[in-house]
Enzyme design. Structure first.
Site, PDB file in Angstrom:
ATOM      1  CE  LYS A 140      -2.943  28.221  -5.040  1.00 41.67           C
ATOM      2  NZ  LYS A 140      -4.012  28.701  -5.938  1.00 41.67           N
ATOM      3  NE  ARG A 155      -3.164   0.642  -0.634  1.00 45.05           N
ATOM      4  CZ  ARG A 155      -3.516   0.725  -1.902  1.00 45.05           C
ATOM      5  NH1 ARG A 155      -3.206   1.808  -2.605  1.00 45.05           N
ATOM      6  NH2 ARG A 155      -4.137  -0.270  -2.499  1.00 45.05           N
ATOM      7  CG  ASP A 199      -4.171  36.391  -9.669  1.00 44.10           C
ATOM      8  OD1 ASP A 199      -4.160  35.173  -9.918  1.00 44.10           O
ATOM      9  OD2 ASP A 199      -4.760  36.875  -8.680  1.00 44.10           O
ATOM     10  CD  GLU A 222      -1.193  37.641  -7.254  1.00 47.77           C
ATOM     11  OE1 GLU A 222      -1.056  36.412  -7.200  1.00 47.77           O
ATOM     12  OE2 GLU A 222      -1.802  38.312  -6.388  1.00 47.77           O
ATOM     13  CE  LYS A 228       1.176  34.696  -4.591  1.00 46.16           C
ATOM     14  NZ  LYS A 228       0.333  33.500  -4.379  1.00 46.16           N
TER      15      LYS A 228
END
Length: 309
Positions: free
Chosen positions: A162, A98, A249, A228, A194
């Site tokens: 992510k 597994r 973006d 961004e 950002k």
């Protein structure tokens, strides 16, 4: 990144998690001396990634287990195809099964999804070449709408941060197996400014251009700076500050094309936000250099693989 040391540590942790006090099922059902062979078989088409990780899951438990890989990372496979063979003590094969499958199924899923995005982008260049060939044959000017990016020969598909905590080396490696490229590996690799960073700097009296210059003075000369933007009117300031990459973006297709024109090769152009297989080709056709796709790692479905004893 994905070194053998990283693979082995992860395999050890996974085996410890799955069988902290041994595998009571095999210990009560399988004779200790019994040996056998198992085949890794795909139940569906896909792209291989993690065949070495698959092998390490077994050899970490028992170094005497023999693993023969029949497909290399990056190769495509069909449903029903045997991808590897594993031989050794049956108890160890069943205990590690597994863990080996969990790693490989997810990595193959990421590679397969990445390859689907790359294929969609590559298709627009083939279609464009076919249109140009037909136009030349008919002695007419081509009207193909595809624009070639300024920095790279073709628009790149890239991942994001992510990723699953603890599995980033595996997931980013799987993206490359599918023909994609890695974005920055982590927060230490490059500057990525950002809206929240800009808001904090604005509170100190710095506009976007000033903020980028402020950052440039405080990092090494080899450090890449990405900014961004979410509006076209922010692009001139990003260019004035000297950004190396400008991320558009959640831009519309029309605004993405306008953004590429405004930047005009003075920075790498990255498009991000709401990237799907249905939309990615049209975004690439605007001439962006990079398309980052968070779904490659945060929304992927594992490929169905089985270990047949």
């Amino acid at each position: 990144m994905l070194t053998q040391q990283v693979i082995r540590r992860a395999a050890e942790a996974a085996l410890e998690e799955d069988a902290p006090y041994g595998d009571i099922t095999v210990e009560t059902t399988i004779p200790a001396e019994e040996t056998g062979t198992a085949r890794l078989v795909s139940r569906e088409t896909g792209v291989m990634s993690g065949i070495g990780v698959f092998a390490t899951a077994f050899t970490t438990l028992d170094p005497d287990i023999e693993v023969t890989a029949l497909v290399r990372d990056g190769e495509r496979f069909e449903a029903g195809q045997t991808l590897a063979e594993v031989s050794g003590r049956m108890r160890d094969l069943l205990t590690a099964e597994r863990v080996a499958l969990n790693f490989t199924q997810r990595m193959c899923g990421i590679a397969t999804m990445t390859a689907a995005f790359v294929d969609r982008v590559d298709a627009i260049y083939r279609d464009c070449a076919d249109t140009n060939d037909r136009a030349n044959t008919n002695d007419r000017e081509s009207t193909a709408p595809v624009r070639t990016p300024r920095t790279f020969a073709r628009t790149r598909i890239a991942d994001t941060r992510k990723t699953t905590p603890g599995l980033r080396p595996f997931e980013k490696y799987a993206v490359t197996c599918g023909g994609g490229h890695n974005h920055r590996y982590g927060l230490s690799d490059a500057v990525m400014v950002k809206d929240n960073h800009l808001a904090a700097l604005a509170a100190a009296g710095l506009d976007m251009a000033g903020a980028i210059r402020h950052i440039r003075e405080r990092v090494g000369h080899t450090t890449h700076i990405e900014v961004e933007v979410d509006r076209l009117d922010q692009i001139p300031a990003a260019l004035a500050g000297g950004a190396d990459t400008i991320m558009l973006d959640n831009f519309s297709l029309a605004d993405t094309a306008r953004g590429v024109d405004l930047i005009d090769g003075r920075a790498i152009v990255e498009a991000s936000g709401n990237m799907t297989l249905d939309r990615v080709a049209a975004v690439a056709a605007t001439g962006v250099d990079v398309i980052s796709v968070g779904a490659l790692t945060h929304s992927v479905r594992s490929i169905d693989l089985g270990l047949d004893m």
